[in-house]
Design an enzyme around this catalytic site. Structure first.
Site, PDB file in Angstrom:
ATOM      1  N   THR A  93       0.823  -1.210   0.000  1.00 14.16           N
ATOM      2  CA  THR A  93       0.000   0.000   0.000  1.00 14.16           C
ATOM      3  C   THR A  93       0.861   1.267   0.000  1.00 14.16           C
ATOM      4  O   THR A  93       1.984   1.266   0.490  1.00 14.16           O
ATOM      5  CB  THR A  93      -0.955   0.006   1.211  1.00 14.16           C
ATOM      6  OG1 THR A  93      -0.187  -0.211   2.394  1.00 14.16           O
ATOM      7  CG2 THR A  93      -2.004  -1.077   1.089  1.00 14.16           C
ATOM      8  N   SER A 131       3.470   1.359   2.989  1.00 14.79           N
ATOM      9  CA  SER A 131       4.571   2.266   2.632  1.00 14.79           C
ATOM     10  C   SER A 131       5.414   2.561   3.871  1.00 14.79           C
ATOM     11  O   SER A 131       4.890   2.719   4.977  1.00 14.79           O
ATOM     12  CB  SER A 131       3.973   3.567   2.102  1.00 14.79           C
ATOM     13  OG  SER A 131       4.953   4.570   2.135  1.00 14.79           O
ATOM     14  N   ARG A 137      11.683  -1.405   3.941  1.00 16.19           N
ATOM     15  CA  ARG A 137      11.789  -0.659   2.672  1.00 16.19           C
ATOM     16  C   ARG A 137      11.529  -1.547   1.464  1.00 16.19           C
ATOM     17  O   ARG A 137      12.154  -2.593   1.307  1.00 16.19           O
ATOM     18  CB  ARG A 137      13.205  -0.102   2.516  1.00 16.19           C
ATOM     19  CG  ARG A 137      13.442   1.101   3.321  1.00 16.19           C
ATOM     20  CD  ARG A 137      14.071   2.254   2.558  1.00 16.19           C
ATOM     21  NE  ARG A 137      14.191   3.368   3.495  1.00 16.19           N
ATOM     22  CZ  ARG A 137      13.194   4.138   3.896  1.00 16.19           C
ATOM     23  NH1 ARG A 137      11.983   3.973   3.382  1.00 16.19           N
ATOM     24  NH2 ARG A 137      13.374   5.075   4.774  1.00 16.19           N
ATOM     25  N   GLU A 193      -2.344  -0.596  -9.361  1.00 17.11           N
ATOM     26  CA  GLU A 193      -2.971   0.720  -9.557  1.00 17.11           C
ATOM     27  C   GLU A 193      -1.860   1.752  -9.467  1.00 17.11           C
ATOM     28  O   GLU A 193      -1.352   2.032  -8.394  1.00 17.11           O
ATOM     29  CB  GLU A 193      -4.045   0.934  -8.489  1.00 17.11           C
ATOM     30  CG  GLU A 193      -5.005   2.027  -8.876  1.00 17.11           C
ATOM     31  CD  GLU A 193      -4.861   3.249  -8.017  1.00 17.11           C
ATOM     32  OE1 GLU A 193      -4.230   4.216  -8.501  1.00 17.11           O
ATOM     33  OE2 GLU A 193      -5.362   3.237  -6.885  1.00 17.11           O
ATOM     34  N   CYS A 252      -3.784   9.730  -7.155  1.00 15.23           N
ATOM     35  CA  CYS A 252      -3.614   9.227  -8.521  1.00 15.23           C
ATOM     36  C   CYS A 252      -4.674   9.813  -9.452  1.00 15.23           C
ATOM     37  O   CYS A 252      -4.532   9.737 -10.650  1.00 15.23           O
ATOM     38  CB  CYS A 252      -3.665   7.710  -8.521  1.00 15.23           C
ATOM     39  SG  CYS A 252      -5.166   7.094  -7.801  1.00 15.23           S
ATOM     40  N   GLU A 284       3.956  12.332 -14.080  1.00 13.80           N
ATOM     41  CA  GLU A 284       3.116  12.493 -12.886  1.00 13.80           C
ATOM     42  C   GLU A 284       3.884  13.363 -11.883  1.00 13.80           C
ATOM     43  O   GLU A 284       4.969  12.985 -11.447  1.00 13.80           O
ATOM     44  CB  GLU A 284       2.814  11.126 -12.280  1.00 13.80           C
ATOM     45  CG  GLU A 284       1.834  11.219 -11.123  1.00 13.80           C
ATOM     46  CD  GLU A 284       1.491   9.849 -10.512  1.00 13.80           C
ATOM     47  OE1 GLU A 284       0.320   9.612 -10.216  1.00 13.80           O
ATOM     48  OE2 GLU A 284       2.410   9.043 -10.322  1.00 13.80           O
TER      49      GLU A 284
HETATM   50  N1  LIG Z   1      -1.007   5.796  -7.860  1.00 10.36           N
HETATM   51  C1  LIG Z   1      -0.879   6.244  -6.643  1.00 10.36           C
HETATM   52  O1  LIG Z   1      -1.852   6.413  -5.927  1.00 10.36           O
HETATM   53  C2  LIG Z   1       0.460   6.495  -6.088  1.00 10.36           C
HETATM   54  C3  LIG Z   1       1.482   6.960  -6.898  1.00 10.36           C
HETATM   55  N2  LIG Z   1       2.685   7.203  -6.366  1.00 10.36           N
HETATM   56  C4  LIG Z   1       3.747   7.758  -7.252  1.00 10.36           C
HETATM   57  O2  LIG Z   1       4.982   7.207  -6.887  1.00 10.36           O
HETATM   58  C5  LIG Z   1       5.917   8.224  -6.542  1.00 10.36           C
HETATM   59  C6  LIG Z   1       6.881   7.702  -5.491  1.00 10.36           C
HETATM   60  O3  LIG Z   1       6.203   7.276  -4.320  1.00 10.36           O
HETATM   61  P1  LIG Z   1       6.699   5.974  -3.548  1.00 10.36           P
HETATM   62  O4  LIG Z   1       6.165   5.932  -2.184  1.00 10.36           O
HETATM   63  O5  LIG Z   1       8.178   5.881  -3.681  1.00 10.36           O
HETATM   64  O6  LIG Z   1       5.950   4.846  -4.397  1.00 10.36           O
HETATM   65  P2  LIG Z   1       6.355   3.363  -4.616  1.00 10.36           P
HETATM   66  O7  LIG Z   1       5.695   2.906  -5.842  1.00 10.36           O
HETATM   67  O8  LIG Z   1       7.819   3.192  -4.538  1.00 10.36           O
HETATM   68  O9  LIG Z   1       5.714   2.627  -3.325  1.00 10.36           O
HETATM   69  C7  LIG Z   1       4.431   2.048  -3.244  1.00 10.36           C
HETATM   70  C8  LIG Z   1       4.468   0.800  -2.379  1.00 10.36           C
HETATM   71  O10 LIG Z   1       5.304  -0.187  -2.981  1.00 10.36           O
HETATM   72  C9  LIG Z   1       6.384  -0.527  -2.099  1.00 10.36           C
HETATM   73  N3  LIG Z   1       7.569  -0.832  -2.880  1.00 10.36           N
HETATM   74  C10 LIG Z   1       8.547  -0.005  -3.291  1.00 10.36           C
HETATM   75  N4  LIG Z   1       9.478  -0.668  -4.014  1.00 10.36           N
HETATM   76  C11 LIG Z   1       9.089  -1.959  -4.051  1.00 10.36           C
HETATM   77  C12 LIG Z   1       9.615  -3.138  -4.640  1.00 10.36           C
HETATM   78  N5  LIG Z   1      10.744  -3.141  -5.347  1.00 10.36           N
HETATM   79  N6  LIG Z   1       8.936  -4.283  -4.477  1.00 10.36           N
HETATM   80  C13 LIG Z   1       7.802  -4.322  -3.768  1.00 10.36           C
HETATM   81  N7  LIG Z   1       7.264  -3.242  -3.188  1.00 10.36           N
HETATM   82  C14 LIG Z   1       7.883  -2.066  -3.329  1.00 10.36           C
HETATM   83  C15 LIG Z   1       6.531   0.686  -1.229  1.00 10.36           C
HETATM   84  O11 LIG Z   1       7.241   0.408  -0.037  1.00 10.36           O
HETATM   85  P3  LIG Z   1       8.283   1.503   0.555  1.00 10.36           P
HETATM   86  O12 LIG Z   1       7.474   2.658   0.970  1.00 10.36           O
HETATM   87  O13 LIG Z   1       8.897   0.775   1.672  1.00 10.36           O
HETATM   88  O14 LIG Z   1       9.255   1.827  -0.543  1.00 10.36           O
HETATM   89  C16 LIG Z   1       5.086   1.039  -0.988  1.00 10.36           C
HETATM   90  O15 LIG Z   1       4.527   0.165  -0.064  1.00 10.36           O
HETATM   91  C17 LIG Z   1       5.029   9.365  -6.100  1.00 10.36           C
HETATM   92  O16 LIG Z   1       5.676  10.586  -6.141  1.00 10.36           O
HETATM   93  C18 LIG Z   1       3.902   9.249  -7.078  1.00 10.36           C
HETATM   94  O17 LIG Z   1       4.266   9.813  -8.311  1.00 10.36           O
HETATM   95  C19 LIG Z   1       2.952   6.946  -5.039  1.00 10.36           C
HETATM   96  C20 LIG Z   1       1.982   6.498  -4.196  1.00 10.36           C
HETATM   97  C21 LIG Z   1       0.638   6.266  -4.672  1.00 10.36           C
HETATM   98  O1  LIG Z   2      -4.754   6.134  -5.291  1.00 11.27           O
HETATM   99  C1  LIG Z   2      -5.385   7.179  -5.096  1.00 11.27           C
HETATM  100  O2  LIG Z   2      -4.853   8.263  -5.193  1.00 11.27           O
HETATM  101  C2  LIG Z   2      -6.786   6.988  -4.617  1.00 11.27           C
HETATM  102  O3  LIG Z   2      -7.385   5.947  -5.322  1.00 11.27           O
HETATM  103  C3  LIG Z   2      -7.646   8.208  -4.583  1.00 11.27           C
HETATM  104  O4  LIG Z   2      -8.313   8.428  -5.729  1.00 11.27           O
END
Ligand SMILES: NC(=O)C1=CN([C@@H]2O[C@H](COP(=O)(O)OP(=O)(O)OC[C@H]3O[C@@H](n4cnc5c(N)ncnc54)[C@H](OP(=O)(O)O)[C@@H]3O)[C@@H](O)[C@H]2O)C=CC1
Ligand SMILES: O=C(O)[C@H](O)CO
Length: 493
Positions: free
Chosen positions: A146, A174, A204, A247, A281, A381
């Protein structure tokens, strides 16, 4: 936050004693430490989930739904605690934290309601005395990864359907928001989820992530986050052909046609851009406004954006970015835009705050004009309260600019023209089009995207069915000797 792992019914430290530190994004201060799981911890979580699977599946959906309803009740009774954790670890303003908890409750209710409604089918076989029973069965062990932007909402959205459908779960939140996830897991346990059916690990993603998603015991991975991480997971998960629900990124176009109700469009844009400081997102990331109303619309948007209050969560309209990396990335994107000739109409820097908020990761609402369609502002993004704007003069241009994105999650359109509404519904290549209304996605909608936004989706009947596999049982109950054309009958005489 206790900062421990929950494996096979026990709260434990990481087997090697490693920890990570969590900071408060509003003040930059340390909130606490939490465990960084080792490979051994991950193995034990998978073993526990596998051992618990049969019993959890056998319980049946009605009993499982009672546990989800109970967890919902416990969350509701103690909701202020969860709101405070969200405020502290994500920096959300009070009203947004409360709204997120409303969303958690709604999702728990929605998914629990699916008990005994997810039936398979009986299909006619090759003769009247043959049938094919198409069972809907859980995959096995689900890994739920998540993000931090909705640290409670995303946990509920994955745990409730995965558990209701009879899967066992390993949740890894996260590293920016372990507290909300830990709190919610405790409520599920208190509600009666048996040992092993739900395991919780932290650490991490860049360190332990590959090991988790490549694990031979993983059956399904549901992840919300960045496209680059999603792509990496996809590669690694191929080792075991785990089912994927990803997603990922968004780059929502916000289209305002010349006949739009301007106030409704502006109000929605304030929400779509500044909700969660642009870190969603479905955030509006590209503004396309008809040339006839462009100047009026942009000027009003700038005036309204100047009134957005940042800082103290108890009175703020908008919170900070999640961490220093996000802040630095946003500053760089804005600098690049300036250098490329774009105009900053408002914002473009950190606000001038004092007291405890001085070191917070805040960024001003930022509106950028004269943006080139191929620039980073319009293509990548940004995930911050920053938006680029551009005039459009005809509908073809509007569709073509809006669809020109590697992402395809949400999009918005404001118009009073019914023809345009139905035409846009055909022409826009996004998983969601919000017409004359704000988001977010509803529990009963299917949250899904085109292109690099990912795979599969969440919410609605379609989303819950993602957690179930179809198993086919062929039966002949005629009691007659079998006729198999390619096997000689005389062998049996
Ligand atoms: N679509 C959306 O809703 C989202 C988009 N983002 C985008 O991603 C950018 C960076 O955010 P960030 O938090 O780094 O997002 P990440 O995609 O890195 O993280 C999302 C989840 O995946 C985990 N993760 C990270 N690397 C791995 C891996 N190699 N294998 C398995 N799981 C992993 C993270 O853990 P950990 O935190 O420990 O790294 C976290 O739980 C944002 O600036 C935004 O652009 C981010 C969050 C949500
Ligand atoms: O991932 C997101 O940002 C949520 O689904 C909110 O729309």
């Amino acid at each position: 936050m206790d900062g421990k792992l929950y494996i096979d019914g026990q709260w434990v430290d990481s087997s090697n004693g490693d920890t990570l530190t969590k900071y408060n994004p509003v003040t930059g201060e340390v909130i606490g430490k939490f465990a960084a799981a080792s490979r051994d911890d991950v193995d034990r979580a998978f073993d526990a989930a596998e051992d618990a699977f049969q019993k959890w599946m056998d319980l049946g959906s009605v009993e499982r739904s009672k546990i989800i309803y109970k967890a919902k009740e416990l969350i509701e009774e103690n909701r202020k605690e969860l709101e405070n954790i969200i405020i502290q670890e994500n920096g959300k303003p009070v009203k947004e934290a409360a709204e997120e908890v409303d969303g958690v409750l709604d999702q728990m209710q929605y998914y629990a309601e699916w008990a005994r409604k997810l039936n398979g089918e009986v299909v006619e076989g090759t003769t009247n005395h043959r049938k094919i029973f198409q069972y809907k069965v859980p995959y096995g062990t689900v890994v739920a990864l998540t993000p931090w932007n909705f640290p409670a909402g995303m946990v509920a959205r994955k745990l409730a359907p995965a558990l209701l459908t009879g899967n066992t779960v390993i949740l890894k939140p996260s590293s920016d928001t372990p507290g909300s996830a830990e709190w919610i897991v405790k409520k599920f346990i208190q509600a009666g989820v048996p040992k092993g059916a739900l395991n919780y690990i932290t650490g991490r993603g860049s360190v332990i992530g590959d090991y988790i998603v490549e694990h031979k015991k993983v059956a399904l991975i549901t992840m919300t986050g960045s496209t680059s991480t999603g792509q990496r997971i996809m590669q690694k998960a191929s080792a075991n052909m785990a089912k994927l629900m990803l997603e990922l990124g968004g780059k929502a176009p916000f289209m305002v046609w010349k006949d739009a109700d301007i106030n409704n469009a502006l109000k929605t844009l304030l929400w779509a851009k500044y909700w969660n400081a642009g870190q969603s997102c479905i955030a509006a990331e590209r503004l396309y406004v008809h040339e006839d109303i462009y100047d009026t619309f942009i000027n009003k948007f700038v005036e309204l954006s100047k009134k957005i209050v940042v800082g103290d969560p108890s009175r703020a309209d908008m919170g900070p970015l999640i961490n220093t990396t996000a802040l630095k990335g946003t500053e760089e994107v804005v600098e690049e835009a300036k250098e490329s000739g774009a105009r900053i109409l408002y914002g473009g820097s950190k606000p001038d705050l004092s007291g405890p908020y001085k070191n917070g990761y805040f960024f001003l609402p930022t509106i950028i004009d004269n943006v080139d369609q191929k620039s980073k502002i319009f293509q990548e993004e940004i995930f911050a309260p920053v938006i680029g704007a551009r005039k459009v003069s005809d509908v073809e241009e509007m569709y073509s600019l809006a669809n020109d994105s590697k992402y395809g999650l949400a999009s918005y359109l404001f118009t009073k023209d019914p023809n345009l509404i139905f035409e846009a519904a055909e022409r826009i290549r996004f998983g969601e089009l919000y017409i004359n209304m704000p988001g977010p996605e509803a529990s009963q909608g299917y949250h899904t995207g085109f292109r690099l936004t990912g795979q599969a989706g969440e919410g609605s009947r379609y989303g819950i069915l993602e957690y179930l596999k179809i198993k086919n049982i062929y039966v002949d109950y005629s009691g007659k000797p079998l006729q198999i054309n390619t096997v000689r009958d005389d062998l049996f005489q």
